[in-house]
Design a protein around this motif. Structure first.
Motif: not given
Length: 546
Positions: A413-416, A462-464, A473-474, A488-489
């Protein structure tokens, strides 16, 4: 496992498997051994087929699981997916018909083909192609994650501790998907999309009419959800105050409104930069088909809005799962009769097969046209191109399968999330390039590199929540210069990309650095089917431009 639910699920899965292989004979051409036929379905889909294909392409199985899951988990920005799918259609109404026209005039199969021809740059085309493949791979993996979640809720494979036995159903689904994609190309997901969307509409309409009555009505559902979030916020007040956990809620507070808006806008800008979205568009037979679909596709946004609310329905129904992604499948299992639960599970899994097939085809086309033919075998024949795409489509799906099995779902999910950051960096070259060639090709390449590196670095930092040493993490980061405003990054990165591109374009133009030769002309961007120079079939012998 419930025998009735599994039986209905199996029947529908076998049905789409038969359709997938039968698609090779549907609207059959004399020769499928070209990218035009295998990778673009003969480029002849009309409004009706395109509506199902493009809808099935961008509204994936993971969408149907993840969007309600974010609301179930109490994310205050979780509803952003609904406005972004509304914002996106006026945007595509403007620029995608232009891409269709120039692609059909010059036999472009991929967005990287267009970039190479527009800017006379193999390097820039390669950058766009590599970005598309990178962004697509984790997207395919998430379709398999969505399938995995449904299989777990159904109880298929969960009774064994042996990882191989546990994942046999996912292997079988992968083999079936790979086989009919190899055999039928884009025609397979186009035909299956009819079944997928019919089932999805049936399940969601029944769910939003039937389920609220089972759990006390919509007023009660919203009240229970809000009470649940309030209780969670009170229990975790210290962690929320320390920034170790996010506050839960239904409506974004003022501090989260920029996050909500930037996620919606950035996602809308990125959606049709993905190669699979553009592949669906280029398979249509005219500019008019694209414009009609831009007007008709918001029907899916209505569906998505109803679907998102099922996250709140799951809370009111007392669904308790550690993995929020299981909330909707678990809701269906608990509240529906077994046979209709089987229909619902089949709808979600089939909803993964359609986009996964299109994504693998799109990634394979990028490899074949913009890496294999451009750099490895420039004299490749049309048949060799088609064979190469078929083989690479298998490799792409296999890579996604290995990724899902080797890493945690959270990592996938994080990689997506990075996929959206990466793919948006192609917007200056593709979308701006459709209207003007003012940007210098070298400036675009440097700007792309800066956006990719800066966006990846921001996402890495960004950490979880609750895990300060973790990464990716987001999708949100504090906007540079602001203390509390998160955005949004991908938007931050593309702004850096554009800034570098504009500045370097001014410099390169001042020193008269060679801008290359534009292989397109102004009238190429407005031609339609049937006009001079717009062939019914792409020229399979056309060179890769740039």
């Amino acid at each position: 496992m419930n025998g009735v639910a599994v039986g209905v699920f199996t029947f529908l899965f076998l049905l789409v498997t038969v359709l997938g292989f039968a698609a090779a004979r549907w609207r059959r051409a004399d020769n499928l051994e070209t990218l035009d036929e295998w990778g673009l379905g003969g480029r002849g889909f009309g409004t009706f087929i395109a509506w199902f294909l493009i809808g099935g392409d961008i509204y994936t199985a993971y969408t149907f699981i993840a969007v309600p899951a974010t609301l179930y988990a109490g994310s205050v920005v979780g509803f952003f997916a609904v406005p972004y799918t509304i914002v996106v259609y006026p945007l595509i109404f403007l620029f995608l018909p232009r891409l269709w026209s120039v692609s059909h005039r010059h036999s472009y199969v991929t967005p990287a083909d267009f970039v190479g021809g527009r800017y006379d740059s193999k390097g820039l085309a390669l950058a766009v192609a590599v970005t598309g493949i990178l962004a697509t791979m984790p997207y395919i993996a998430l379709q398999l994650v969505g399938m995995q979640v449904v299989l777990e809720v159904m109880g298929i494979g969960t009774g064994s501790d042996n990882w191989f036995v546990k994942d046999i159903p996912l292997f079988l689904a992968f083999i079936v998907l790979a086989a009919y994609t190899y055999s039928s190309g884009l025609r397979a997901p186009a035909l299956i999309a009819f079944v997928k969307d019919t089932l999805i509409y049936l399940v969601i309409i029944v769910a939003v009419i039937y389920l609220p009555g089972q759990v006390g009505g919509w007023g009660h559902i919203f009240q229970v959800a809000q009470d649940s979030f309030n209780a969670s916020n009170k229990e975790n007040a210290d962690a929320i105050a320390a920034g170790a956990a996010p506050a839960k809620g239904v409506v974004p507070p003022p501090a989260a409104q920029w996050a909500y808006a930037s996620l919606a806008l950035g996602s809308a800008l990125a959606l049709f930069m993905y190669p699979h979205s553009i592949t669906g568009v280029l398979s249509t037979r005219s500019r008019t088909v694209i414009r009609r679909n831009a007007a008709l596709l918001p029907a899916y946004s209505f569906l998505l809005g109803l679907l998102a609310l099922l996250g709140f329905v799951a809370i009111a129904a007392g669904i308790k799962v550690e993995n929020a992604q299981q909330s909707v499948p678990q809701l269906f299992e608990q509240e529906f009769t077994p046979w209709f639960a089987g229909v619902a599970f089949a709808a979600i899994v089939i909803g993964a097969l359609v986009p996964a097939a299109i994504m693998s085809i799109a990634a394979a086309n990028l490899w074949t046209r913009n890496i294999y033919k451009a750099f490895i075998k420039p004299d490749a024949t049309p048949k060799q191109e088609a064979t190469q795409s078929k083989l690479v489509s298998l490799v792409v799906k296999l890579g996604a399968l290995v990724f899902v099995l080797a890493f945690s779902n959270q990592f996938a999910i994080n990689l997506q999330l990075l996929g959206g950051v990466w793919i948006l960096q192609t917007l200056p070259a593709i979308v701006v390039g459709l209207y003007t060639r003012w940007f210098h090709r070298t400036a675009l390449l440097v700007g792309w590199a800066v956006g990719m590196a800066y966006g990846t670095w921001l996402a890495y930092g960004v950490p979880l929540p609750g895990q300060p040493d973790s990464h990716f993490g987001g999708p949100l980061v504090v906007f540079p210069g602001a203390e509390t405003t998160k955005v949004y990054i991908a938007l931050v990165a593309v702004l850096a990309n554009l800034l570098v591109t504009v500045v370097l374009t001014l410099v390169f133009r001042a020193i008269k650095l060679d801008p290359g030769v534009d292989q397109t002309h102004a009238d190429d961007y407005v031609v339609d089917a049937g006009e001079e120079g717009v062939a019914e079939e792409l020229d399979p012998h056309a060179p890769v431009h740039g």
